[in-house]
Design a protein around this motif. Structure first.
Motif, PDB file in Angstrom:
ATOM      1  N   GLY A  35       0.821  -1.207   0.000  1.00  0.00           N
ATOM      2  CA  GLY A  35       0.000   0.000   0.000  1.00  0.00           C
ATOM      3  C   GLY A  35       0.853   1.253   0.000  1.00  0.00           C
ATOM      4  O   GLY A  35       2.070   1.201  -0.134  1.00  0.00           O
ATOM      5  N   TYR A  36       0.185   2.376   0.153  1.00  0.00           N
ATOM      6  CA  TYR A  36       0.864   3.667   0.182  1.00  0.00           C
ATOM      7  C   TYR A  36       1.264   3.993   1.618  1.00  0.00           C
ATOM      8  O   TYR A  36       0.520   3.715   2.551  1.00  0.00           O
ATOM      9  CB  TYR A  36      -0.064   4.778  -0.330  1.00  0.00           C
ATOM     10  CG  TYR A  36      -0.461   4.591  -1.763  1.00  0.00           C
ATOM     11  CD1 TYR A  36       0.358   5.035  -2.786  1.00  0.00           C
ATOM     12  CD2 TYR A  36      -1.656   3.966  -2.085  1.00  0.00           C
ATOM     13  CE1 TYR A  36      -0.001   4.862  -4.112  1.00  0.00           C
ATOM     14  CE2 TYR A  36      -2.027   3.789  -3.417  1.00  0.00           C
ATOM     15  CZ  TYR A  36      -1.188   4.240  -4.417  1.00  0.00           C
ATOM     16  OH  TYR A  36      -1.550   4.063  -5.720  1.00  0.00           O
ATOM     17  N   SER A  55      -0.130   2.095   6.605  1.00  0.00           N
ATOM     18  CA  SER A  55      -0.188   2.158   5.142  1.00  0.00           C
ATOM     19  C   SER A  55      -1.652   2.039   4.731  1.00  0.00           C
ATOM     20  O   SER A  55      -2.502   1.631   5.524  1.00  0.00           O
ATOM     21  CB  SER A  55       0.646   1.046   4.508  1.00  0.00           C
ATOM     22  OG  SER A  55       0.141  -0.221   4.856  1.00  0.00           O
ATOM     23  N   HIS A  56      -1.947   2.404   3.501  1.00  0.00           N
ATOM     24  CA  HIS A  56      -3.329   2.328   3.012  1.00  0.00           C
ATOM     25  C   HIS A  56      -3.313   1.968   1.536  1.00  0.00           C
ATOM     26  O   HIS A  56      -2.303   2.076   0.855  1.00  0.00           O
ATOM     27  CB  HIS A  56      -4.066   3.646   3.251  1.00  0.00           C
ATOM     28  CG  HIS A  56      -3.430   4.821   2.569  1.00  0.00           C
ATOM     29  ND1 HIS A  56      -3.731   5.191   1.291  1.00  0.00           N
ATOM     30  CD2 HIS A  56      -2.482   5.700   3.004  1.00  0.00           C
ATOM     31  CE1 HIS A  56      -3.019   6.255   0.943  1.00  0.00           C
ATOM     32  NE2 HIS A  56      -2.247   6.582   1.982  1.00  0.00           N
ATOM     33  N   LEU A  57      -4.455   1.523   1.053  1.00  0.00           N
ATOM     34  CA  LEU A  57      -4.564   1.110  -0.347  1.00  0.00           C
ATOM     35  C   LEU A  57      -5.020   2.225  -1.272  1.00  0.00           C
ATOM     36  O   LEU A  57      -5.308   1.989  -2.435  1.00  0.00           O
ATOM     37  CB  LEU A  57      -5.527  -0.079  -0.468  1.00  0.00           C
ATOM     38  CG  LEU A  57      -5.044  -1.345   0.224  1.00  0.00           C
ATOM     39  CD1 LEU A  57      -6.108  -2.435   0.123  1.00  0.00           C
ATOM     40  CD2 LEU A  57      -3.742  -1.827  -0.383  1.00  0.00           C
ATOM     41  N   CYS A  59      -7.700   4.103  -0.657  1.00  0.00           N
ATOM     42  CA  CYS A  59      -9.130   4.350  -0.509  1.00  0.00           C
ATOM     43  C   CYS A  59      -9.437   4.624   0.962  1.00  0.00           C
ATOM     44  O   CYS A  59      -8.754   4.123   1.860  1.00  0.00           O
ATOM     45  CB  CYS A  59      -9.957   3.182  -1.030  1.00  0.00           C
ATOM     46  SG  CYS A  59      -9.568   1.610  -0.293  1.00  0.00           S
ATOM     47  N   TYR A  62      -9.496   2.183   4.920  1.00  0.00           N
ATOM     48  CA  TYR A  62      -8.687   0.974   5.034  1.00  0.00           C
ATOM     49  C   TYR A  62      -7.256   1.367   5.346  1.00  0.00           C
ATOM     50  O   TYR A  62      -6.565   1.973   4.540  1.00  0.00           O
ATOM     51  CB  TYR A  62      -8.717   0.136   3.758  1.00  0.00           C
ATOM     52  CG  TYR A  62      -7.912  -1.135   3.919  1.00  0.00           C
ATOM     53  CD1 TYR A  62      -8.456  -2.240   4.557  1.00  0.00           C
ATOM     54  CD2 TYR A  62      -6.603  -1.203   3.492  1.00  0.00           C
ATOM     55  CE1 TYR A  62      -7.710  -3.397   4.737  1.00  0.00           C
ATOM     56  CE2 TYR A  62      -5.843  -2.344   3.673  1.00  0.00           C
ATOM     57  CZ  TYR A  62      -6.409  -3.441   4.294  1.00  0.00           C
ATOM     58  OH  TYR A  62      -5.669  -4.565   4.488  1.00  0.00           O
ATOM     59  N   THR A  63      -6.813   1.021   6.536  1.00  0.00           N
ATOM     60  CA  THR A  63      -5.446   1.275   6.957  1.00  0.00           C
ATOM     61  C   THR A  63      -4.923   0.027   7.637  1.00  0.00           C
ATOM     62  O   THR A  63      -5.676  -0.685   8.292  1.00  0.00           O
ATOM     63  CB  THR A  63      -5.379   2.440   7.960  1.00  0.00           C
ATOM     64  OG1 THR A  63      -6.040   3.569   7.410  1.00  0.00           O
ATOM     65  CG2 THR A  63      -3.949   2.829   8.266  1.00  0.00           C
ATOM     66  N   THR A  66       2.145  -1.606   8.811  1.00  0.00           N
ATOM     67  CA  THR A  66       3.162  -2.291   8.020  1.00  0.00           C
ATOM     68  C   THR A  66       4.435  -2.391   8.848  1.00  0.00           C
ATOM     69  O   THR A  66       4.954  -1.367   9.296  1.00  0.00           O
ATOM     70  CB  THR A  66       3.428  -1.520   6.711  1.00  0.00           C
ATOM     71  OG1 THR A  66       2.186  -1.378   6.012  1.00  0.00           O
ATOM     72  CG2 THR A  66       4.427  -2.235   5.843  1.00  0.00           C
TER      73      THR A  66
END
Length: 73
Positions: A35-36, A55-57, A59, A62-63, A66
């Motif tokens: 993810g970011y 981290s998140h995808l 959207c 959703y977290t 990591t």
């Protein structure tokens, strides 16, 4: 992809650990397989100290945490 030149002409890919260490005090926005990751300079120092980071995808809502080793290597 950047590479670091090793003695005897060998090269290895530049890791996130290498990049963050080479830019102390900077903020980072990374796109990773997990993810970011958006980090302040303080968050980057925490990551180097072995702490996990959120981290998140990309959207809302959703977290995930990591682990440091997942990003640094």
């Amino acid at each position: 992809m950047k590479y670091i030149k090793e003695p005897l002409g060998e090269q290895h890919p530049l890791t996130v650990r290498d990049f963050i260490s080479a830019h102390p005090g900077d903020d980072f926005h990374l796109m990773t397989p997990g993810g970011y990751v958006d980090m302040t300079a303080e968050g980057a120092a925490d990551l180097l100290a072995g702490k996990s980071v959120p981290s998140h995808l990309g959207c809302t809502g959703y977290t995930r945490e990591t682990p440091a080793e997942e990003l640094l290597s």
